[in-house]
Design a protein around this motif. Structure first.
Motif, mmCIF file in Angstrom:
data_model
loop_
_atom_site.group_PDB
_atom_site.id
_atom_site.type_symbol
_atom_site.label_atom_id
_atom_site.label_comp_id
_atom_site.label_asym_id
_atom_site.label_seq_id
_atom_site.Cartn_x
_atom_site.Cartn_y
_atom_site.Cartn_z
ATOM 1 N N ARG A 1 -15.333 -8.983 5.705
ATOM 2 C CA ARG A 1 -14.907 -8.441 4.413
ATOM 3 C C ARG A 1 -13.513 -8.969 4.048
ATOM 4 O O ARG A 1 -13.253 -9.337 2.904
ATOM 5 C CB ARG A 1 -14.880 -6.915 4.469
ATOM 6 C CG ARG A 1 -14.402 -6.287 3.172
ATOM 7 C CD ARG A 1 -14.510 -4.796 3.173
ATOM 8 N NE ARG A 1 -13.658 -4.194 4.199
ATOM 9 C CZ ARG A 1 -13.552 -2.898 4.405
ATOM 10 N NH1 ARG A 1 -14.268 -2.061 3.688
ATOM 11 N NH2 ARG A 1 -12.767 -2.422 5.343
ATOM 12 N N GLU B 1 -10.147 -0.150 0.788
ATOM 13 C CA GLU B 1 -10.505 -0.460 -0.604
ATOM 14 C C GLU B 1 -9.257 -0.814 -1.402
ATOM 15 O O GLU B 1 -9.264 -1.758 -2.181
ATOM 16 C CB GLU B 1 -11.178 0.755 -1.258
ATOM 17 C CG GLU B 1 -12.639 0.927 -0.913
ATOM 18 C CD GLU B 1 -13.458 -0.297 -1.274
ATOM 19 O OE1 GLU B 1 -13.286 -0.800 -2.391
ATOM 20 O OE2 GLU B 1 -14.258 -0.741 -0.449
ATOM 21 N N ARG B 2 -8.208 -0.010 -1.198
ATOM 22 C CA ARG B 2 -6.979 -0.282 -1.947
ATOM 23 C C ARG B 2 -6.427 -1.647 -1.589
ATOM 24 O O ARG B 2 -5.950 -2.379 -2.443
ATOM 25 C CB ARG B 2 -5.933 0.798 -1.664
ATOM 26 C CG ARG B 2 -6.264 2.126 -2.355
ATOM 27 C CD ARG B 2 -5.231 3.175 -2.016
ATOM 28 N NE ARG B 2 -3.882 2.743 -2.329
ATOM 29 C CZ ARG B 2 -2.797 3.181 -1.724
ATOM 30 N NH1 ARG B 2 -2.901 4.077 -0.758
ATOM 31 N NH2 ARG B 2 -1.612 2.754 -2.055
ATOM 32 N N PRO C 1 -15.066 -6.896 -2.137
ATOM 33 C CA PRO C 1 -13.923 -7.638 -2.687
ATOM 34 C C PRO C 1 -14.336 -8.641 -3.764
ATOM 35 O O PRO C 1 -13.593 -8.848 -4.722
ATOM 36 C CB PRO C 1 -13.329 -8.351 -1.474
ATOM 37 C CG PRO C 1 -14.316 -8.221 -0.389
ATOM 38 C CD PRO C 1 -15.126 -7.011 -0.679
ATOM 39 N N LEU D 1 -12.308 -13.097 0.380
ATOM 40 C CA LEU D 1 -11.466 -13.623 -0.689
ATOM 41 C C LEU D 1 -10.708 -14.880 -0.272
ATOM 42 O O LEU D 1 -9.839 -15.348 -0.990
ATOM 43 C CB LEU D 1 -10.471 -12.545 -1.143
ATOM 44 C CG LEU D 1 -11.098 -11.323 -1.804
ATOM 45 C CD1 LEU D 1 -10.062 -10.248 -2.042
ATOM 46 C CD2 LEU D 1 -11.750 -11.713 -3.118
ATOM 47 N N ARG E 1 -3.633 -9.824 -3.861
ATOM 48 C CA ARG E 1 -4.569 -9.280 -2.871
ATOM 49 C C ARG E 1 -5.519 -10.360 -2.350
ATOM 50 O O ARG E 1 -6.074 -10.231 -1.276
ATOM 51 C CB ARG E 1 -5.397 -8.162 -3.490
ATOM 52 C CG ARG E 1 -4.586 -7.003 -3.970
ATOM 53 C CD ARG E 1 -4.914 -5.755 -3.176
ATOM 54 N NE ARG E 1 -4.118 -4.633 -3.624
ATOM 55 C CZ ARG E 1 -3.018 -4.235 -3.022
ATOM 56 N NH1 ARG E 1 -2.602 -4.845 -1.925
ATOM 57 N NH2 ARG E 1 -2.334 -3.214 -3.479
ATOM 58 N N LEU F 1 0.823 -1.208 0.000
ATOM 59 C CA LEU F 1 0.000 0.000 0.000
ATOM 60 C C LEU F 1 0.861 1.263 0.000
ATOM 61 O O LEU F 1 0.363 2.342 -0.278
ATOM 62 C CB LEU F 1 -0.934 0.007 1.212
ATOM 63 C CG LEU F 1 -2.031 -1.058 1.199
ATOM 64 C CD1 LEU F 1 -2.812 -1.056 2.493
ATOM 65 C CD2 LEU F 1 -2.966 -0.846 0.026
ATOM 66 N N LEU G 1 -8.078 -4.131 -0.804
ATOM 67 C CA LEU G 1 -8.912 -5.168 -1.418
ATOM 68 C C LEU G 1 -8.598 -5.297 -2.901
ATOM 69 O O LEU G 1 -9.050 -6.218 -3.557
ATOM 70 C CB LEU G 1 -10.393 -4.824 -1.264
ATOM 71 C CG LEU G 1 -10.977 -4.888 0.140
ATOM 72 C CD1 LEU G 1 -12.394 -4.361 0.134
ATOM 73 C CD2 LEU G 1 -10.939 -6.296 0.680
ATOM 74 N N GLY G 2 -7.845 -4.337 -3.421
ATOM 75 C CA GLY G 2 -7.460 -4.404 -4.829
ATOM 76 C C GLY G 2 -8.334 -3.573 -5.737
ATOM 77 O O GLY G 2 -8.335 -3.772 -6.944
ATOM 78 N N ALA G 3 -9.123 -2.633 -5.172
ATOM 79 C CA ALA G 3 -9.996 -1.802 -6.001
ATOM 80 C C ALA G 3 -9.174 -0.861 -6.857
ATOM 81 O O ALA G 3 -8.172 -0.319 -6.407
ATOM 82 C CB ALA G 3 -10.947 -1.002 -5.123
ATOM 83 N N GLN H 1 -3.131 -7.546 -8.148
ATOM 84 C CA GLN H 1 -4.514 -7.998 -7.996
ATOM 85 C C GLN H 1 -4.645 -9.444 -7.485
ATOM 86 O O GLN H 1 -5.317 -9.679 -6.492
ATOM 87 C CB GLN H 1 -5.241 -7.818 -9.333
ATOM 88 C CG GLN H 1 -6.751 -7.797 -9.223
ATOM 89 C CD GLN H 1 -7.268 -6.442 -8.775
ATOM 90 O OE1 GLN H 1 -6.549 -5.676 -8.137
ATOM 91 N NE2 GLN H 1 -8.508 -6.153 -9.063
ATOM 92 N N ILE I 1 -14.885 -6.656 -6.926
ATOM 93 C CA ILE I 1 -13.611 -6.193 -7.473
ATOM 94 C C ILE I 1 -12.893 -7.327 -8.198
ATOM 95 O O ILE I 1 -12.335 -7.141 -9.268
ATOM 96 C CB ILE I 1 -12.714 -5.615 -6.355
ATOM 97 C CG1 ILE I 1 -13.327 -4.324 -5.825
ATOM 98 C CG2 ILE I 1 -11.299 -5.375 -6.849
ATOM 99 C CD1 ILE I 1 -12.691 -3.815 -4.568
ATOM 100 N N HIS I 2 -12.944 -8.506 -7.613
ATOM 101 C CA HIS I 2 -12.236 -9.634 -8.217
ATOM 102 C C HIS I 2 -13.150 -10.468 -9.101
ATOM 103 O O HIS I 2 -12.827 -11.602 -9.434
ATOM 104 C CB HIS I 2 -11.602 -10.488 -7.118
ATOM 105 C CG HIS I 2 -10.506 -9.776 -6.395
ATOM 106 N ND1 HIS I 2 -9.191 -9.874 -6.744
ATOM 107 C CD2 HIS I 2 -10.540 -8.903 -5.369
ATOM 108 C CE1 HIS I 2 -8.449 -9.109 -5.960
ATOM 109 N NE2 HIS I 2 -9.252 -8.507 -5.114
ATOM 110 N N GLN J 1 -4.869 -9.987 3.183
ATOM 111 C CA GLN J 1 -5.857 -8.963 3.475
ATOM 112 C C GLN J 1 -5.540 -8.251 4.780
ATOM 113 O O GLN J 1 -4.716 -8.715 5.556
ATOM 114 C CB GLN J 1 -7.257 -9.578 3.548
ATOM 115 C CG GLN J 1 -7.890 -9.746 2.186
ATOM 116 C CD GLN J 1 -8.049 -8.419 1.479
ATOM 117 O OE1 GLN J 1 -8.464 -7.443 2.080
ATOM 118 N NE2 GLN J 1 -7.683 -8.371 0.209
#
Lengths: 559, 282
Positions: free
Chosen positions: A454, B176-177, A405, A458, A378, A352, B179-181, A375, A408-409, A382
């Motif tokens: 959350r 969010e980041r 999530p 994943l 991720r 990050l 999580l890969g958004a 991606q 997004i995936h 988490q």
């Protein structure tokens, strides 16, 4: 309470204090018939969890209740012979800071950032004392709270001092007019544990020196044990129990008190064991050394280059070349005080923030990977944040947040996602109908469960928990920790557990790494770190943790 | 549907919505309602001394200095002013949102450049800029709307920029980041919704100022061209007769005020209704 005659005079007496909050649906009682007495020279702790009304009580004593939203329904607050609730605002101003002074949780926000320390102190002194040499008094006060070089400090601004020093200045300011009563609202909660120990010690000394009685508001039973002569346990605006600190700790009569004390983590509870306590009956995962996370020579420099065109000097690194590894089903506790770089490490591990060195998640090096290439990784790793409310988008329903999530995936279609969300909510101990509601409708502990759900969506192998229980009440904290242990046992998760709280680390970790100033000062199995304490700093850190047992402190005071 | 239901439960919001709808309807139906041609200078529209007629039975709101019916002019003026107030202002808010969010989210040199440009625009006298733009382009209603939008987006951009910078630092964006958004998802789903209240408040407050800015431009001869009426230019044309014929300033002024207030009430209600954290309260 039987031998009232032999007790010293009462300084402050709160009788049947009830306070109503104005809500759109009418008045709501948030404080219900609180009564207690504060004897001269005594420390009384108001202890309770969030929403117990302890802070409202202290604001009422100071006459600082926000009038737009709160209203005193009944009762009286007697300081000597005067009822503070009947005083005019003008008279109350003389009492405030004069007879009754207060220190707050966050010393940075309670000091004026654009005024130097000296000016603020002198102003406070002049407000209540007719003295020509307020500067001298200010210097003496800074000396009394053990601030080095008071003359120089007087010219400095709040941001130039450390958190502990700022709290010392607040105490100096509060005591400068020799108040009869000092109200301390969570005075050490925002401070590091070693600094907390110093401030608590200082407060004990000053109480003797200035003859001030202290009302201390805290959620930390360790602090209660260390400081209190008497305790008032509060819950939901009511007094649950009050009495001598030894009695309360040794023979708690109310169920709530017993639960509260049982939930308090005690350092050393797990001494002599190698693994965290087992929660579920899931078969133990076979321990085979399969590293989920390997960090080597991790260095993080914050902010990068400063100046207009990036020509400024490079900032000093926040994390200085640390290395560690974490295996499947294991927990590495990363412990340290604020500024040690532990949270930075957590963020760097997930890519990050930019870093130097190598971070391998499940065998793959993430250094220099683009967002797109990150991606798939991720899904493996988490994060769970400190403040569950801040880490949930307040405009998004809980169901949407947990499904996020998956969206997004691009996993599953709408109805599969809905089923998955329901299953996840059940998994973390919530009901599936929670999906329709919004984060603000939940309590702190429930919100953290939502964040965990959350993070689990994943099916990651690694969870980074950054101070994940620090914002929770003790009883809730214990339940969330148990949930995390249970999930680990059943799903073979690896945790990088970042915390400043030694007791929490002791409960959760298989191995422990101690950080200070961006470096690892000690690393080993939990048993090695907690029981052998080879490093000087680790010893200091463990020694500073308040022990929730008043007898320890009584003995120390006698001996 | 839910939004409508909620608005109906709040009397102030309902009042605002009613006023907005009435004004819009009257603007659309102006040719049907207007008793006179708005541009016709009528012989009996002036007194024998040549002064405008006060409100009366023949001319509902009186006449202006050229003997034109004020009521008719205000009906047609509503078309101009609403287009200016809604379109010009809408474009301004949109540009401001776009610039502010982009700069606040990107930071770095690109963000810096955008914000320095915004500051430059802010320091530049808005009226001068409008005059230059209007002089370069042939004045027409739509050009005037564009000019006003190009002048008015700056404040919105500044506010949105500051708010975005705050939002980007919040934990849920970090979550969010992690999580890969992607950036698009974060911007559209997690940052933009939080800026809606600001945009609504600015959008509704801006209606009155843009209507008046158009009037200023008209006054300087670069706004909507006479004889086309707009609320703003009716005021400006007649302000020197304020003593003799106060109704010429009072009626359009009152209508601008009422319309702006109505939009504001609706905007406030919308802001609360769209905020899930406010649901179930009040």
């Amino acid at each position: 309470m039987n031998d009232i005659a032999s007790r010293p005079a009462t300084v402050l007496s709160v009788r049947d204090l009830s306070i109503d909050a104005r809500t759109p649906s009418g008045l709501k009682r948030i404080l219900d018939g609180i009564s207690f007495d504060l004897a001269a020279g005594e420390t009384l702790c108001l202890a309770g969890e969030s929403g117990s009304g302890k802070s409202v009580t202290s604001l009422a004593i100071m006459g600082l209740l926000p009038k737009a939203s709160l209203r005193v329904a009944s009762g009286e607050i007697r300081l000597g012979e005067t009822d503070l609730l009947r005083l005019s605002e003008k008279a109350m101003r003389r009492v405030r800071g004069g007879d009754v002074a207060m220190i707050f949780q966050e010393p940075m926000t309670s000091l004026n950032p654009v005024m130097n320390i000296g000016t603020q102190l002198v102003e406070a002194i002049r407000e209540h004392q007719d003295t020509a040499n307020a500067e001298d008094v200010a210097k003496r006060m800074l000396d009394a709270v053990h601030i080095s070089d008071p003359v120089k400090r007087m010219t400095q601004y709040p941001h130039e001092l450390s958190g502990g020093m700022r709290q010392r200045v607040m105490i100096a300011m509060a005591l400068s007019c020799r108040p009869k009563v000092l109200i301390a609202d969570e005075p050490t909660t925002a401070l590091d544990v070693t600094v907390q120990a110093q401030i608590l010690k200082l407060m004990r000394e000053l109480k003797q020196e200035f003859g001030t009685s202290i009302v201390m508001i805290t959620h930390d039973m360790g602090v209660v044990a260390e400081m209190a002569d008497r305790v008032v346990i509060m819950q939901n605006g009511k007094t649950v129990e009050q009495g001598d600190v030894l009695d309360i700790f040794r023979r708690p009569s109310a169920t709530y008190t017993r639960e509260l004390l049982a939930a308090v983590p005690r350092l050393g509870t797990y001494a002599g064991t190698d693994e965290p306590p087992r929660i579920s009956s899931a078969p133990a995962h076979l321990h085979f050394p399969k590293p989920v996370l390997e960090v080597s020579d991790l260095t993080v420099i914050y902010g990068g280059k400063s100046g207009w065109f990036g020509r400024g000097a490079e900032a000093p690194p926040t994390v200085k070349g640390i290395s560690f590894r974490l295996e499947a089903g294991q927990t590495l506790g990363l412990v340290g005080e604020s500024g040690s770089g532990k949270s930075t490490t957590g963020k760097a591990v997930l890519g990050l923030i930019p870093f130097k060195g190598s971070v391998r998640i499940d065998g793959q090096d993430i250094a220099g990977l683009s967002a797109r290439a990150m991606q798939p990784i991720r899904r493996t790793a988490q994060m769970i944040f400190q403040d569950p409310y801040a880490s949930l988008d307040p405009r998004m329903s809980v169901g949407a947040a947990i499904a996020e999530p998956l969206v997004i995936h691009t996993i599953g279609n709408a109805s599969e996602r809905r089923d998955r969300v329901a299953a996840l909510l059940k998994r973390v101990g919530l009901t599936p109908d929670a999906a329709e509601r919004y984060p603000h409708e939940f309590s702190g502990g429930q919100r953290q469960r939502i964040c965990i759900a959350r993070a689990l969506a994943l099916e990651p192998k690694l969870l980074i928990a950054d101070e994940s229980v620090a914002a929770l009440d003790v009883s809730v904290r214990a339940r969330v920790l148990d949930l995390m242990l249970e999930l680990q046992e059943q799903m073979g998760l690896a945790y990088l557990f970042i915390s400043h709280d030694m007791a929490v680390i002791e409960k959760m970790a298989h191995s422990v790494a101690v950080m200070r100033g961006g470096e690892l000062v000690e690393m080993g199995t939990r048993r090695q770190v907690f029981e052998e304490q080879r490093d000087e700093y680790t010893r200091k850190l463990i020694g500073a943790v308040p022990i929730p047992d008043p007898e320890v402190y009584r003995k120390a005071a006698l001996g | 549907m839910r939004v409508l239901k909620e608005i109906c439960r709040q009397p102030t919001a309902l009042f605002g919505l009613a006023v907005v709808l009435i004004v819009i309807l009257m603007a659309i139906a102006a040719p049907l309602i207007a008793p006179f041609n708005p541009d016709e200078q009528m012989f009996d529209g002036l007194t024998l001394e040549g002064a405008p007629m006060p409100p009366g039975s023949q001319f509902l709101l009186g006449t202006d200095t050229l003997g034109r019916d004020l009521f008719s002019r205000m009906l047609f003026g509503a078309r101009t002013s609403l287009i200016i107030g809604l379109v010009a202002n809408g474009i301004a808010v949109a540009i401001g949102l776009f610039v502010g969010i982009t700069a606040g989210y990107m930071r770095g040199w690109a963000g810096n450049l955008l914000m320095r440009f915004t500051d430059l625009m802010m320091a530049f006298p808005a009226l001068l800029l409008a005059i230059v733009l209007a002089a370069l382009l042939k004045p027409s209603l739509w050009i005037v709307a564009m000019v006003i939008a190009l002048v008015n987006w700056v404040q919105v951009a500044r506010i949105v920029y500051t708010e975005t910078r705050g939002l980007v630092e919040r934990d849920f964006i970090l979550a969010e980041r992690s999580l890969g958004a992607g950036h698009g998802r974060i911007l559209l789903l997690h940052i933009l919704p939080h800026l809606v209240p600001t945009a609504i408040v600015w959008g509704t407050l801006g209606i009155a100022t843009t209507v008046l800015l158009e009037a200023t431009l008209s006054f300087l001869g670069i706004g909507v061209q006479p004889p086309n009426p707009s609320w703003g230019n009716i005021i400006f044309e007649s302000q020197s007769y304020f003593q003799a014929a106060p109704w010429l300033v009072f009626f359009p002024g009152a209508v601008i005020l009422l319309t702006a207030l109505a939009f504001n009430l609706v905007g406030d209600a919308l802001r609360d209704i769209l905020d899930p954290t406010q649901r179930g309260r009040g």
